[in-house]
Design a protein around this motif. Structure first.
Motif, PDB file in Angstrom:
ATOM      1  N   ALA A  20       0.827  -1.212   0.000  1.00  0.00           N
ATOM      2  CA  ALA A  20       0.000   0.000   0.000  1.00  0.00           C
ATOM      3  C   ALA A  20       0.860   1.262   0.000  1.00  0.00           C
ATOM      4  O   ALA A  20       0.632   2.173  -0.805  1.00  0.00           O
ATOM      5  CB  ALA A  20      -0.947  -0.004   1.205  1.00  0.00           C
ATOM      6  N   LEU A  21       1.856   1.303   0.875  1.00  0.00           N
ATOM      7  CA  LEU A  21       2.717   2.494   0.947  1.00  0.00           C
ATOM      8  C   LEU A  21       3.512   2.697  -0.332  1.00  0.00           C
ATOM      9  O   LEU A  21       3.596   3.809  -0.862  1.00  0.00           O
ATOM     10  CB  LEU A  21       3.653   2.394   2.151  1.00  0.00           C
ATOM     11  CG  LEU A  21       2.998   2.491   3.514  1.00  0.00           C
ATOM     12  CD1 LEU A  21       3.996   2.163   4.622  1.00  0.00           C
ATOM     13  CD2 LEU A  21       2.397   3.877   3.725  1.00  0.00           C
ATOM     14  N   VAL A  24       1.096   3.765  -3.232  1.00  0.00           N
ATOM     15  CA  VAL A  24       0.702   5.184  -3.159  1.00  0.00           C
ATOM     16  C   VAL A  24       1.866   6.077  -3.584  1.00  0.00           C
ATOM     17  O   VAL A  24       1.705   6.990  -4.404  1.00  0.00           O
ATOM     18  CB  VAL A  24       0.203   5.550  -1.740  1.00  0.00           C
ATOM     19  CG1 VAL A  24       0.086   7.050  -1.567  1.00  0.00           C
ATOM     20  CG2 VAL A  24      -1.138   4.868  -1.462  1.00  0.00           C
ATOM     21  N   ALA A  25       3.054   5.813  -3.043  1.00  0.00           N
ATOM     22  CA  ALA A  25       4.229   6.624  -3.393  1.00  0.00           C
ATOM     23  C   ALA A  25       4.538   6.522  -4.880  1.00  0.00           C
ATOM     24  O   ALA A  25       4.854   7.524  -5.536  1.00  0.00           O
ATOM     25  CB  ALA A  25       5.437   6.191  -2.558  1.00  0.00           C
ATOM     26  N   LEU A  27       2.441   5.729  -7.387  1.00  0.00           N
ATOM     27  CA  LEU A  27       1.406   6.385  -8.191  1.00  0.00           C
ATOM     28  C   LEU A  27       1.510   7.908  -8.098  1.00  0.00           C
ATOM     29  O   LEU A  27       1.286   8.599  -9.088  1.00  0.00           O
ATOM     30  CB  LEU A  27       0.018   5.900  -7.767  1.00  0.00           C
ATOM     31  CG  LEU A  27      -0.348   4.523  -8.297  1.00  0.00           C
ATOM     32  CD1 LEU A  27      -1.588   3.981  -7.587  1.00  0.00           C
ATOM     33  CD2 LEU A  27      -0.569   4.563  -9.812  1.00  0.00           C
ATOM     34  N   ILE A  28       1.870   8.420  -6.943  1.00  0.00           N
ATOM     35  CA  ILE A  28       2.089   9.864  -6.811  1.00  0.00           C
ATOM     36  C   ILE A  28       3.247  10.281  -7.707  1.00  0.00           C
ATOM     37  O   ILE A  28       3.171  11.281  -8.431  1.00  0.00           O
ATOM     38  CB  ILE A  28       2.328  10.266  -5.344  1.00  0.00           C
ATOM     39  CG1 ILE A  28       1.019  10.145  -4.548  1.00  0.00           C
ATOM     40  CG2 ILE A  28       2.906  11.675  -5.243  1.00  0.00           C
ATOM     41  CD1 ILE A  28       1.180  10.294  -3.044  1.00  0.00           C
ATOM     42  N   CYS A 114       5.656  -3.572  -6.327  1.00  0.00           N
ATOM     43  CA  CYS A 114       4.275  -3.831  -5.915  1.00  0.00           C
ATOM     44  C   CYS A 114       3.699  -5.044  -6.622  1.00  0.00           C
ATOM     45  O   CYS A 114       3.030  -5.873  -5.999  1.00  0.00           O
ATOM     46  CB  CYS A 114       3.406  -2.606  -6.191  1.00  0.00           C
ATOM     47  SG  CYS A 114       3.578  -1.319  -4.965  1.00  0.00           S
TER      48      CYS A 114
END
Length: 176
Positions: A20-21, A24-25, A27-28, A114
Motif C-alpha cells: 500500500a505504501l 501510493v508513493a 502512483l504519486i 508492488c
C-alpha cells in the motif's frame, strides 16, 4: 525454515502495508499521466510472479540441497509454520525494486516491486488457505487444494504452481 507463529503470520501484515505504501508513493510519482503505465507494469509483474513461483518451487525448493531439506519437511508437516522469514523475502523484493529504480526511475521500480509483492502475497495466502482451510466443492480454492495435495502425496514432480495451473500445463508438469 521453521518459524514461530509471529514469524509465520507477519507476512500477512507486513506485505499489505508495504504494498500500500509503495503503491501510493509510486502512483504519486507517476502522476496522472503515468498512472496507467504504472498499473500496467504492476499487473505484468503480478503475472510474472506466477512464473517465478513455478520456477522457485520446481527448481529451488525441490533441488537445492539445504532448501530441499526444508521443503521436504513441509511436505511431511503440512500444517506446521514452515516458510520463508519476512526479512528474507522482503529483502529480496526490496533488492529487485531498488535495482529497477536505479536503472529506470522510482515509479517503475515501485510498480515492479508492488506487482511482485502482490503476487507473493497472493501465493502465501493461497498456500496457507489450501493447507489450513476446508474450501467448498468445486470452488477455485478447492481445485488448487486438490492439485496441491497431488503434489504433496502422489507425485512431487508435478503441480508446482500453487496459485495457477498455467505454467504446469506449459511445461508439461500438470497432473490432475
Amino acid at each position: 525454515m521453521q518459524l514461530g507463529l509471529i514469524g509465520y503470520y507477519s507476512d500477512f501484515v507486513v506485505y499489505p502495508l508495504v504494498i500500500a505504501l509503495l503503491g501510493v508513493a509510486g502512483l504519486i510519482e507517476a502522476g496522472e499521466e503515468g498512472a496507467p503505465d504504472w498499473i500496467a507494469m504492476a499487473l505484468v509483474c503480478l503475472g510474472l510472479w506466477t512464473l517465478i513461483e513455478y520456477v522457485l518451487h520446481r527448481f529451488v525448493l525441490h533441488h537445492v540441497p539445504w532448501v530441499r531439506d526444508l521443503h521436504d519437511r513441509h511436505h511431511v508437516e503440512e500444517r506446521s509454520p514452515v516458510g520463508t522469514p519476512t526479512w528474507l523475502s522482503l529483502g529480496v523484493h526490496a533488492a529487485i525494486a531498488l535495482s529497477v529504480w536505479l536503472i529506470t526511475d522510482f515509479a517503475t521500480g515501485s510498480a515492479v516491486g508492488c506487482g511482485l509483492m502482490l503476487g507473493y502475497l497472493w501465493y502465501i495466502s493461497v498456500h496457507h488457505m489450501i493447507h489450513h482451510w476446508h474450501p467448498s466443492h468445486p470452488s477455485y480454492l478447492y481445485t488448487l487444494k486438490r492439485r496441491h495435495a497431488v503434489h504433496h502425496h502422489v507425485d512431487d514432480n508435478a503441480n508446482f504452481g500453487v496459485t495457477s495451473i498455467f505454467w504446469d500445463r506449459i511445461f508439461g508438469t500438470a497432473r490432475l
